[in-house]
Write a protein that holds these residues in place. Structure first.
Motif, PDB file in Angstrom:
ATOM      1  N   ARG A   1      43.420  32.476  46.731  1.00  0.00           N
ATOM      2  CA  ARG A   1      44.606  32.336  45.911  1.00  0.00           C
ATOM      3  C   ARG A   1      44.479  30.068  45.570  1.00  0.00           C
ATOM      4  O   ARG A   1      44.782  29.441  44.822  1.00  0.00           O
ATOM      5  CB  ARG A   1      45.335  32.460  45.705  1.00  0.00           C
ATOM      6  N   ARG A   2      44.748  29.885  46.677  1.00  0.00           N
ATOM      7  CA  ARG A   2      44.304  28.292  46.812  1.00  0.00           C
ATOM      8  C   ARG A   2      43.178  27.704  46.506  1.00  0.00           C
ATOM      9  O   ARG A   2      43.282  26.542  46.325  1.00  0.00           O
ATOM     10  CB  ARG A   2      44.550  27.906  48.439  1.00  0.00           C
TER      11      ARG A   2
ATOM     12  N   GLU B   1      43.884  27.963  42.888  1.00  0.00           N
ATOM     13  CA  GLU B   1      44.914  27.368  42.038  1.00  0.00           C
ATOM     14  C   GLU B   1      44.324  25.615  42.530  1.00  0.00           C
ATOM     15  O   GLU B   1      44.709  24.927  41.651  1.00  0.00           O
ATOM     16  CB  GLU B   1      45.987  26.693  43.516  1.00  0.00           C
TER      17      GLU B   1
ATOM     18  N   HIS C   1      41.712  31.150  51.911  1.00  0.00           N
ATOM     19  CA  HIS C   1      42.544  31.829  50.706  1.00  0.00           C
ATOM     20  C   HIS C   1      41.759  32.353  49.940  1.00  0.00           C
ATOM     21  O   HIS C   1      42.108  30.762  48.985  1.00  0.00           O
ATOM     22  CB  HIS C   1      44.063  31.443  51.024  1.00  0.00           C
TER      23      HIS C   1
END
Length: 493
Positions: free
Chosen positions: A205-206, A209, A203
């Motif tokens: 997005r992970r 982050e 992912h």
């Protein structure tokens, strides 16, 4: 949730980490002199220069994702898998880039003859980064004992292979084989004890982050790496591979006490301080106690090595390296000056001050590089080491000011308490050096000089510590008795 951190778990895991590092660096204390007697300074220097580039690329290749995983409150496997694949992809790209541009890198370093070593050692990058995620899971769970066993095994096997190959005339390839054997065994061990199995889950997005959390820590690690490794590159470029080899050999020995204590300590204190992030009083007490204890243990080792540098260099490395004893002494002195700073990096990382750590580390890296370059370009290897000592004095004051300001501790009080054990160790070392200079000629061999010096230095230091560190000793005795269930005495102020 991260594993519950308390005094018992921190003490136990520090014990495991220090045991692991004591065993592995104790092994290096034996194998490095053996290899130095078999290999030439030029061979040592070539591997040291090549390995510096590999370690730097491996460090920035991970983008600090493993450190960010340790600081996460929840162990989300989707995030863990995403970090693994991001690490692996970056590692492979780094390895390919280093292999293709190996000659250009080696030329910049002033060692074009080491280009073939850069190509071979580029394969270490995926091996090293491939285990980062598994290690971060062990660190989150405070299971350093499991990592310690495999770490010791990997170093033992690698050292045995290196010595055997060197004895059979393998030359520089003995050092290369040691690095690959140790990296491969530790990689297998990390996955075995963490029970982590990568899955095809990614992912972006992970990863983004995690990167937001890790950028400050990664930048600080890069800057600290430059501070520690830039002397090797500068010496190679301006003074040649022979001086680079002498520096590498002396640096390996002088780093053993430092790395035994600091590597084990910092690996445990980072997750411990992360757990205390929102408890300033508890965190502040842990900072001061860990700083004082580390300095009491480490400073006498480093300053004692400075006092005994001449016979130590002769005994450990033989007559072909004896000329480099001032380098060993000055390196030990420079590292001893920084012993009160031992806990500052894990404190700033764990307490959430990655940005502060980053900017201070950048300043330190720039000043260290410029000072060593000035000493090397306009002087000799010894001049470069003197410049390093001066920079480390400034680093000690600056780092202390940054950390105690962040912590809310009055600077002069915190600075005095943290450097007091170091100054005690320095007094011991100066007294020991005086005794050796005036009476050492009556001791017939360098080995006996080291033995007598170690005993005399230990006795002097023990007396000085009893006179100057009674509050600290009382606190440690109180903690020990508390764990045993006995009433703790009140320490004398």
């Amino acid at each position: 949730m991260p594993h519950q951190v308390n005094a018992k778990s921190v003490t136990r895991n520090i014990g495991w980490s220090v045991l692991s590092k004591t065993s592995t660096f104790g092994l290096k204390f034996v194998t490095v002199p053996i290899l130095a007697r078999i290999l030439s300074p030029e061979e040592f220097g070539a591997v040291a220069v090549a390995l510096t580039i590999v370690q730097f690329l491996a460090m920035i290749g991970g983008a600090g994702l493993s450190s960010a995983l340790i600081a996460q409150r929840e162990e989300e496997m989707a995030t863990v898998h995403s970090a693994f694949w991001a690490n692996l992809a970056i590692a492979c790209l780094m390895a390919v880039g280093l292999y293709v541009f190996a000659h250009e890198f080696a030329t910049i370093l002033g060692a074009p003859q080491a280009a073939y070593l850069l190509q071979v050692l580029s394969l270490l990058i995926p091996l090293q980064l491939g285990g980062d995620v598994a290690y971060s899971l062990l660190a989150r769970r405070m299971k350093f004992g499991q990592d310690a066993t495999w770490n010791m095994l990997s170093e033992v096997v690698g050292a045995v292979i290196a010595v055997l190959l060197a004895l059979f005339g393998a030359g520089v390839w003995a050092l290369v084989a040691q690095l690959f054997a140790a990296a491969l065994i530790r990689l297998v061990g990390l996955y075995a004890v963490s029970r982590y199995t990568p899955r095809f889950v990614f992912h972006p997005r992970r990863v983004v982050e995690l990167s937001k959390l890790s950028l400050g820590m990664m930048g600080a690690e890069m800057a600290n790496f430059v501070s520690f490794q830039s002397p090797q590159i500068i010496i190679s470029r301006y003074l040649g591979l022979a001086d680079a080899g002498a520096y590498s050999a002396a640096n390996r020995v002088s780093s053993i006490p430092n790395q035994v204590v600091l590597t084990g300590l910092m690996g445990v204190l980072f997750p411990a301080f992360s757990n205390m992030m929102h408890d300033r009083e508890r965190r502040s007490q842990a900072l001061m106690l860990s700083t004082q204890v580390t300095t009491v243990l480490l400073a006498p080792m480093m300053f004692g090595l400075w006092a005994l540098a001449e016979p130590s260099m002769l005994v450990l490395f033989g007559h072909q390296w004896a000329y480099a004893w001032p380098v060993l002494g000055l390196l030990a002195l420079s590292k001893g000056i920084l012993t009160p700073c031992s806990t500052f990096i894990p404190y700033l990382k764990g307490a959430g001050f990655g940005g502060t750590l980053f900017w201070w580390a950048i300043v330190r890296a720039i000043v260290t590089t410029l000072a060593v370059a000035y000493g090397a370009i306009d002087g000799t290897l010894i001049g470069a080491m003197i410049a390093l000592c001066i920079v480390n004095v400034l680093t000690l004051v600056g780092y202390s000011w940054v950390v105690f300001r962040v912590d809310g501790t009055p600077f002069f009080r915190g600075f005095f308490l943290s450097i007091r054990p170091m100054m005690t160790a320095l007094v011991m070392a100066v007294a020991l050096r005086y005794l050796l200079d005036h009476y050492g000629s009556h001791i017939p061999s360098p080995i006996m000089q080291i033995g007598v010096g170690a005993i005399a230095g230990g006795m002097i230091y023990a007396v000085l510590v009893l006179l100057t560190e009674r509050p600290l000793l009382g606190k440690l005795i109180g903690l020990f008795l508390k764990r045993r269930g006995a009433p703790a005495p009140t320490p004398a102020e």
